[in-house]
Design an enzyme around this catalytic site. Structure first.
Site, PDB file in Angstrom:
ATOM      1  N   GLU A 209       0.887  -1.175   0.000  1.00  0.00           N
ATOM      2  CA  GLU A 209       0.000   0.000   0.000  1.00  0.00           C
ATOM      3  C   GLU A 209       0.916   1.213   0.000  1.00  0.00           C
ATOM      4  OE1 GLU A 209      -3.415   0.157   0.072  1.00  0.00           O
ATOM      5  OE2 GLU A 209      -3.752  -1.999   0.080  1.00  0.00           O
ATOM      6  N   CYS A 243      -2.216   9.604   2.529  1.00  0.00           N
ATOM      7  CA  CYS A 243      -1.737   8.988   1.284  1.00  0.00           C
ATOM      8  C   CYS A 243      -2.611   9.305   0.087  1.00  0.00           C
ATOM      9  CB  CYS A 243      -1.646   7.474   1.454  1.00  0.00           C
ATOM     10  SG  CYS A 243      -3.207   6.707   1.903  1.00  0.00           S
TER      11      CYS A 243
HETATM   12  P1  NAD Z   1       8.128   4.814   5.232  1.00  0.00           P
HETATM   13  O1  NAD Z   1       8.193   4.031   3.983  1.00  0.00           O
HETATM   14  O2  NAD Z   1       9.246   5.703   5.586  1.00  0.00           O
HETATM   15  O3  NAD Z   1       7.902   3.867   6.500  1.00  0.00           O
HETATM   16  C1  NAD Z   1       6.970   2.831   6.517  1.00  0.00           C
HETATM   17  C2  NAD Z   1       7.480   1.693   7.375  1.00  0.00           C
HETATM   18  O4  NAD Z   1       8.687   1.203   6.802  1.00  0.00           O
HETATM   19  C3  NAD Z   1       7.800   2.092   8.805  1.00  0.00           C
HETATM   20  O5  NAD Z   1       7.329   1.115   9.690  1.00  0.00           O
HETATM   21  C4  NAD Z   1       9.309   2.180   8.828  1.00  0.00           C
HETATM   22  O6  NAD Z   1       9.848   1.814  10.083  1.00  0.00           O
HETATM   23  C5  NAD Z   1       9.723   1.175   7.774  1.00  0.00           C
HETATM   24  N1  NAD Z   1      10.995   1.531   7.110  1.00  0.00           N
HETATM   25  C6  NAD Z   1      11.475   2.783   6.879  1.00  0.00           C
HETATM   26  N2  NAD Z   1      12.676   2.711   6.262  1.00  0.00           N
HETATM   27  C7  NAD Z   1      12.973   1.403   6.095  1.00  0.00           C
HETATM   28  C8  NAD Z   1      14.052   0.689   5.510  1.00  0.00           C
HETATM   29  N3  NAD Z   1      15.095   1.311   4.970  1.00  0.00           N
HETATM   30  N4  NAD Z   1      14.011  -0.670   5.515  1.00  0.00           N
HETATM   31  C9  NAD Z   1      12.950  -1.309   6.024  1.00  0.00           C
HETATM   32  N5  NAD Z   1      11.899  -0.676   6.601  1.00  0.00           N
HETATM   33  C10 NAD Z   1      11.903   0.651   6.643  1.00  0.00           C
HETATM   34  O7  NAD Z   1       6.761   5.610   5.097  1.00  0.00           O
HETATM   35  P2  NAD Z   1       6.245   6.744   6.034  1.00  0.00           P
HETATM   36  O8  NAD Z   1       7.080   7.954   5.838  1.00  0.00           O
HETATM   37  O9  NAD Z   1       6.058   6.216   7.403  1.00  0.00           O
HETATM   38  O10 NAD Z   1       4.786   7.002   5.405  1.00  0.00           O
HETATM   39  C11 NAD Z   1       4.550   7.887   4.355  1.00  0.00           C
HETATM   40  C12 NAD Z   1       4.323   7.173   3.042  1.00  0.00           C
HETATM   41  O11 NAD Z   1       3.372   6.135   3.211  1.00  0.00           O
HETATM   42  C13 NAD Z   1       3.743   8.086   1.992  1.00  0.00           C
HETATM   43  O12 NAD Z   1       4.371   7.807   0.767  1.00  0.00           O
HETATM   44  C14 NAD Z   1       2.283   7.687   1.936  1.00  0.00           C
HETATM   45  O13 NAD Z   1       1.638   7.955   0.710  1.00  0.00           O
HETATM   46  C15 NAD Z   1       2.362   6.237   2.199  1.00  0.00           C
HETATM   47  N6  NAD Z   1       1.094   5.769   2.735  1.00  0.00           N
HETATM   48  C16 NAD Z   1       0.344   4.935   1.983  1.00  0.00           C
HETATM   49  C17 NAD Z   1      -0.893   4.524   2.451  1.00  0.00           C
HETATM   50  C18 NAD Z   1      -1.774   3.609   1.657  1.00  0.00           C
HETATM   51  O14 NAD Z   1      -2.751   3.122   2.219  1.00  0.00           O
HETATM   52  N7  NAD Z   1      -1.477   3.332   0.396  1.00  0.00           N
HETATM   53  C19 NAD Z   1      -1.328   4.955   3.712  1.00  0.00           C
HETATM   54  C20 NAD Z   1      -0.524   5.802   4.440  1.00  0.00           C
HETATM   55  C21 NAD Z   1       0.697   6.200   3.963  1.00  0.00           C
END
Ligand code: NAD
Length: 455
Positions: A209, A243
């Site tokens: 997602e 998002c």
């Molecule tokens: P992110 O990708 O930075 O983090 C998401 C998860 O991944 C967290 O639990 C984090 O700890 C983990 N993570 C971060 N870096 C990592 C790495 N290098 N290796 C492994 N895991 C890692 O996302 P965010 O900043 O928390 O959220 C924002 C993004 O999420 C935006 O792009 C938004 O559009 C998207 N989003 C999508 C939805 C949806 O339903 N499609 C909903 C909410 C947010």
């Protein structure tokens, strides 16, 4: 850090998680404890994101409970085998599908709706009869703490394991040293690619997602007042950190002035003339995100808003126009309260802007005519869409929610969650009282019969 999921695997293989009664019981227990934790969750969501209680209810706790109630109501029927027709060559047989639990799944969540985006997939995991590892975002620590308390109070950690920590540190060993049966990831496209690679190494199925730029198009006959209100509301809710928030708006050149007037009216109705002092307006999650957003303010002309304050992580609801060529604000997902207005003269010109960032997670069209509606729906492949609305499709659990291509793969909510967290197993059952020899070799001389039975 080494975390083994062996205990969860053993518990899953014991069969304990699979009966209807067990699943229903866990869902009901979860509901009770979440309701008891309502106040604590409000406080935590205020600390992390300055959400009001009402906002936290509508977009997090209430949203989750609506999904949970729907699942509790329908779980029994979703678990029933689904009979399908049997083809001629297999007669007399019966054919059906069963929804089989996956095993041990991993659910990874972001920080913007930290409760809803971790606990809503959990409903699907429990309803599907699985064990789960939950990984909250490290950037909403107050909410992560309350969620950890809820999970630890309710479930043994060989059933649901709650794993906090920095994603880049915790997840690589977790996903490489164990083999999950499914990874359900919500977050950025950049990290989604990393997770997908880990999953591919062990052929683990994924739901991704992700994010992206979700455009809104105003058609020449749109109701501008309604469009402005329905776009401003999700764009500035949670300070734009959503998002599916409308990322930018495409508006016919001749309607720009009037549309912007309506947008400003809407913003002022929602947050007054000074959003900084509005109790209804959220804050940016952290300094890193604030700095990224503040840099966009220099990439065009500000026609409304533009104030920012690092100390309070404030960025004013802002409308921008005349965006500079090659500006990052039109390349990155904005994920904040800054709304670029792009003018267009023809549908093709507007389409060319959208196609620079293909497969948006959501797409919004404001029009009163069917031809424009059809043109836009067929020309913009997106995860989901709304006509004369924005973001509200996510609230209907009868609509599968997810992206496509760059914005994700797979979907959930309602029955889609149950399907995501189960495997559809196809079963053919054939009686033994009849066993005609034409079904067996040698087939010579039986060609005419095979032609009648197959094809
Ligand atoms: P992110 O990708 O930075 O983090 C998401 C998860 O991944 C967290 O639990 C984090 O700890 C983990 N993570 C971060 N870096 C990592 C790495 N290098 N290796 C492994 N895991 C890692 O996302 P965010 O900043 O928390 O959220 C924002 C993004 O999420 C935006 O792009 C938004 O559009 C998207 N989003 C999508 C939805 C949806 O339903 N499609 C909903 C909410 C947010």
């Amino acid at each position: 850090m080494q975390v083994s999921i062996e205990n969860l695997r053993t518990y899953f293989l014991s069969g304990a998680t699979q009966s209807y009664d067990f699943r229903l019981n866990q869902l009901n227990r979860l509901k009770k404890v979440v309701l008891e934790s309502e106040k604590e969750l409000y406080q935590a969501l205020y600390t992390d994101l300055k959400k009001t209680d009402e906002d936290a209810w509508a977009t997090e706790i209430g949203f989750f409970l609506s999904e949970l109630n729907d699942t509790i109501e329908h779980l029994k029927s979703w678990m029933q085998p689904n009979t399908v027709a049997t083809n001629l060559v297999n007669q007399p047989s019966s054919s059906y599908t069963i929804q089989e639990p996956l095993g041990v799944v991993c659910i990874i969540a972001p920080w913007n709706y930290p409760f809803q985006l971790l606990f809503t997939p959990l409903i699907g995991a429990i309803a599907g009869g699985n064990c789960a590892v939950l990984k909250p975002s490290e950037f909403a620590p107050a909410t992560a703490k309350v969620m950890g308390k809820i999970i630890d109070a309710l479930f043994p950690n060989n059933y649901i394991l709650y794993l906090e920590g920095e994603g880049a540190t915790v997840l690589p060993p977790l996903l490489t040293e164990n083999r999950f049966d499914h990874i359900f990831y919500t977050g950025s496209t950049a990290v989604g690619k990393i997770i997908y690679k880990y999953a591919a190494e062990q052929l683990v199925p994924v739901t991704l997602e992700l994010g992206g730029k979700s455009p809104a198009v105003i058609s020449s006959d749109a109701n501008l007042r309604v469009a402005a209100r329905r776009l401003a509301s999700p764009k500035f809710s949670n300070a734009g950190q959503m998002c599916i928030a409308p990322d930018y708006v495409l508006v016919p050149t001749e309607l720009k002035e009037e549309f912007v007037k309506e947008l400003i009216k809407a913003i002022q109705q929602f947050y007054g003339n000074d959003a900084a002092s509005s109790e209804h307006y959220g804050k940016i999650i952290n300094e890193r995100q604030w700095t990224r957003l503040a840099s966009y303010l220099a990439e065009g002309e500000i026609i409304y808003g533009g104030k920012s304050d690092k100390a309070s992580l404030f960025i004013e609801p802002t409308i921008m126009t005349n965006i500079h060529e090659n500006a990052n604000i039109m390349k990155d997902e904005i994920f904040g309260p800054i709304l670029p207005i792009i003018t267009y003269q023809s549908n093709e010109e507007a389409l060319a802007v959208i196609q620079k960032n293909p497969n948006p997670l959501a797409f919004y069209v404001f029009t009163e005519n069917k031809a424009d509606e059809t043109f836009w729906l067929t020309n913009v492949p997106s995860g989901g869409a709304c006509i004369n609305n924005a973001t509200m499709h996510i609230t209907n659990h009868n609509l599968p929610f997810g992206g496509r291509g760059f914005s994700g793969t797979g979907a959930y909510h309602g029955k889609s969650s149950f399907n995501t967290f189960t495997h559809t197993k196809s079963v053919l059952k054939t009686p033994t009282f009849i066993d005609p020899s034409f079904k067996y070799p040698p087939y010579k001389g039986k060609g005419w019969l095979l032609k009648r039975l197959i094809g």
